[in-house]
Design a protein around this motif. Structure first.
Motif, PDB file in Angstrom:
ATOM      1  N   ASN A   7       0.818  -1.222   0.000  1.00 40.88           N
ATOM      2  CA  ASN A   7       0.000   0.000   0.000  1.00 40.88           C
ATOM      3  C   ASN A   7       0.850   1.269   0.000  1.00 40.88           C
ATOM      4  O   ASN A   7       0.575   2.207   0.739  1.00 40.88           O
ATOM      5  CB  ASN A   7      -0.970   0.008   1.178  1.00 40.88           C
ATOM      6  N   THR A   8       1.877   1.298  -0.842  1.00 33.55           N
ATOM      7  CA  THR A   8       2.824   2.406  -0.865  1.00 33.55           C
ATOM      8  C   THR A   8       3.041   2.913  -2.285  1.00 33.55           C
ATOM      9  O   THR A   8       3.221   2.120  -3.214  1.00 33.55           O
ATOM     10  CB  THR A   8       4.179   1.940  -0.283  1.00 33.55           C
ATOM     11  N   CYS A   9       3.067   4.225  -2.458  1.00 38.39           N
ATOM     12  CA  CYS A   9       3.372   4.846  -3.748  1.00 38.39           C
ATOM     13  C   CYS A   9       4.858   4.636  -4.034  1.00 38.39           C
ATOM     14  O   CYS A   9       5.709   4.931  -3.198  1.00 38.39           O
ATOM     15  CB  CYS A   9       3.052   6.341  -3.706  1.00 38.39           C
ATOM     16  N   LYS A  14       4.413   7.486  -0.125  1.00 37.37           N
ATOM     17  CA  LYS A  14       3.247   7.692   0.749  1.00 37.37           C
ATOM     18  C   LYS A  14       2.574   6.349   1.031  1.00 37.37           C
ATOM     19  O   LYS A  14       2.284   5.580   0.125  1.00 37.37           O
ATOM     20  CB  LYS A  14       2.260   8.647   0.087  1.00 37.37           C
ATOM     21  N   TYR A  15       2.338   6.089   2.309  1.00 36.77           N
ATOM     22  CA  TYR A  15       1.676   4.866   2.742  1.00 36.77           C
ATOM     23  C   TYR A  15       0.185   5.108   2.831  1.00 36.77           C
ATOM     24  O   TYR A  15      -0.258   6.081   3.439  1.00 36.77           O
ATOM     25  CB  TYR A  15       2.229   4.439   4.102  1.00 36.77           C
ATOM     26  N   MET A  16      -0.593   4.243   2.205  1.00 30.71           N
ATOM     27  CA  MET A  16      -2.053   4.353   2.232  1.00 30.71           C
ATOM     28  C   MET A  16      -2.588   3.034   2.778  1.00 30.71           C
ATOM     29  O   MET A  16      -2.694   2.052   2.039  1.00 30.71           O
ATOM     30  CB  MET A  16      -2.576   4.643   0.834  1.00 30.71           C
ATOM     31  N   ASP A  18      -5.320   1.621   3.508  1.00 31.21           N
ATOM     32  CA  ASP A  18      -6.435   0.896   2.895  1.00 31.21           C
ATOM     33  C   ASP A  18      -6.242   0.718   1.386  1.00 31.21           C
ATOM     34  O   ASP A  18      -7.058   0.087   0.732  1.00 31.21           O
ATOM     35  CB  ASP A  18      -7.761   1.579   3.187  1.00 31.21           C
ATOM     36  N   GLY A  21      -6.780   5.196  -3.400  1.00 24.06           N
ATOM     37  CA  GLY A  21      -5.992   6.312  -3.901  1.00 24.06           C
ATOM     38  C   GLY A  21      -4.736   5.867  -4.635  1.00 24.06           C
ATOM     39  O   GLY A  21      -4.048   6.684  -5.215  1.00 24.06           O
ATOM     40  N   LEU A  22      -4.444   4.562  -4.613  1.00 23.95           N
ATOM     41  CA  LEU A  22      -3.308   4.051  -5.374  1.00 23.95           C
ATOM     42  C   LEU A  22      -3.773   3.626  -6.755  1.00 23.95           C
ATOM     43  O   LEU A  22      -4.882   3.128  -6.928  1.00 23.95           O
ATOM     44  CB  LEU A  22      -2.664   2.861  -4.647  1.00 23.95           C
ATOM     45  N   CYS A  45       0.432   6.899  -6.164  1.00 23.57           N
ATOM     46  CA  CYS A  45      -0.756   7.543  -5.603  1.00 23.57           C
ATOM     47  C   CYS A  45      -1.357   8.419  -6.698  1.00 23.57           C
ATOM     48  O   CYS A  45      -0.688   8.741  -7.691  1.00 23.57           O
ATOM     49  CB  CYS A  45      -0.394   8.358  -4.360  1.00 23.57           C
ATOM     50  N   SER A  46      -2.590   8.804  -6.538  1.00 22.85           N
ATOM     51  CA  SER A  46      -3.258   9.577  -7.586  1.00 22.85           C
ATOM     52  C   SER A  46      -2.557  10.913  -7.834  1.00 22.85           C
ATOM     53  O   SER A  46      -2.492  11.386  -8.972  1.00 22.85           O
ATOM     54  CB  SER A  46      -4.733   9.788  -7.249  1.00 22.85           C
TER      55      SER A  46
END
Length: 58
Positions: A7-9, A14-16, A18, A21-22, A45-46
Motif C-alpha cells: 500500500n505504498t506509492c 506515501k503509505y495508504m 487501505d 488512492g493508489l 498515488c493519484s
C-alpha cells in the motif's frame, strides 16, 4: 505487485493503509510504445500519477 500489497506509492513513498488512492501506472506509456507487462507497471498515488501524465519515468 509487491508495492501494491505494501500500500505504498513507488514515487513519493506515501503509505495508504487501505490502498484507496493508489493506481497502477505504465512506466513507459502505451502511447509511447509501452506494454502492459509487470516490468512496465508501477503503483503510484493519484497525486503522483496525475503529475506524471504521459511522461516516461525511470
Amino acid at each position: 505487485m509487491r508495492a501494491l500489497r505494501a500500500n505504498t506509492c513507488q514515487n513519493c513513498g506515501k503509505y495508504m493503509p487501505d490502498g484507496v488512492g493508489l493506481q497502477i501506472d505504465h512506466i513507459i506509456p502505451i502511447s509511447k510504445g509501452g506494454k502492459t507487462v509487470a516490468s512496465n507497471l508501477q503503483v503510484l498515488c493519484s497525486k503522483c500519477n496525475g503529475r506524471k501524465g504521459n511522461k516516461r519515468t525511470t
